[in-house]
Design a protein around this motif. Structure first.
Motif, mmCIF file in Angstrom:
data_model
loop_
_atom_site.group_PDB
_atom_site.id
_atom_site.type_symbol
_atom_site.label_atom_id
_atom_site.label_comp_id
_atom_site.label_asym_id
_atom_site.label_seq_id
_atom_site.Cartn_x
_atom_site.Cartn_y
_atom_site.Cartn_z
ATOM 1 N N ARG A 6 2.145 15.391 6.947
ATOM 2 C CA ARG A 6 3.806 16.473 7.411
ATOM 3 C C ARG A 6 3.170 17.705 8.550
ATOM 4 N N LEU A 29 3.233 8.588 3.974
ATOM 5 C CA LEU A 29 3.355 9.390 3.248
ATOM 6 C C LEU A 29 4.765 9.207 2.573
ATOM 7 N N ARG A 66 -1.855 14.347 2.992
ATOM 8 C CA ARG A 66 -0.612 14.393 3.523
ATOM 9 C C ARG A 66 -0.207 15.675 3.585
#
Length: 197
Positions: free
Chosen positions: A173, A194, A169
């Motif tokens: 990001r 996400l 993740r």
């Protein structure tokens, strides 16, 4: 379809890929990097029914193209660490994308690089789709970026990197918060992974 290790780095082996079907086709004409492919076992065209959107440039001899290639990868030793190999480019025929051929080619290439004496493999990716595909091949985000909006991923040749969901993740990001503007499809892809689970 068969895997072929076309040549080790420095072997001066080249591939002539149709630029209308393969991203980075011009990078495979360079002889320095090593190359591996997935291709038809009998030399027949990879996608016989494929019709390109544009005519081939008159400067390109169609007979010289490697029509049997379905997917290709190039790689070379890391300049600072001879035990690490860097995957430079991965490309899949436009008509065969989404079939898992890129990850299959990467897995076979990593196995072969182990037999060539490398102990680690690294790649930089510039989009979330490649990022997700490499994650499936056991690569993990290192936390490093290159200067051209690419995330660095790595793994050892003998085992995949730890499957840490938070690290995965973190890379997504990084794409979302990066300098490059994402298109709508990329944004949805990242949001699904996400925000949606």
């Amino acid at each position: 379809m068969e895997f072929a290790f076309v040549g080790a780095p420095g072997s001066d082996v080249t591939l002539r890929l149709d630029y209308r079907a393969f991203a980075y086709a011009g990078k495979f004409v360079l002889g320095g990097p090593g190359k591996a492919v997935l291709r038809t076992p009998d030399g027949s065209p990879a996608v016989p029914e494929w019709e390109p959107d544009e005519p081939l440039s008159p400067a390109v001899d169609e007979r010289a193209l490697d029509h049997d290639v379905v997917a290709a990868v190039s790689f070379s030793p890391d300049r600072t660490d001879p035990d690490r190999c860097r995957i430079r480019y991965v490309t899949v025929h436009v008509a065969r994308r989404g079939e898992g051929l890129g990850p299959r080619l990467i897995e076979r290439t990593v196995d072969r690089l182990a037999s060539e004496g490398y102990d680690r493999v690294q790649i930089a990716v510039n989009n979330p789709f490649a990022y997700a595909a490499l994650h499936k091949c056991g690569f993990a985000y290192t936390g490093e970026r290159t200067g051209i909006a690419e995330l660095e991923l790595a793994r050892t040749v003998d085992s995949p990197a730890d499957d840490d969901p938070e690290r995965y993740r973190e890379g997504l990001r990084a794409f979302r918060e990066g300098d490059r503007d994402l298109d709508e499809v990329e944004e949805e892809f990242i949001a699904d992974r996400l925000d949606g689970g």
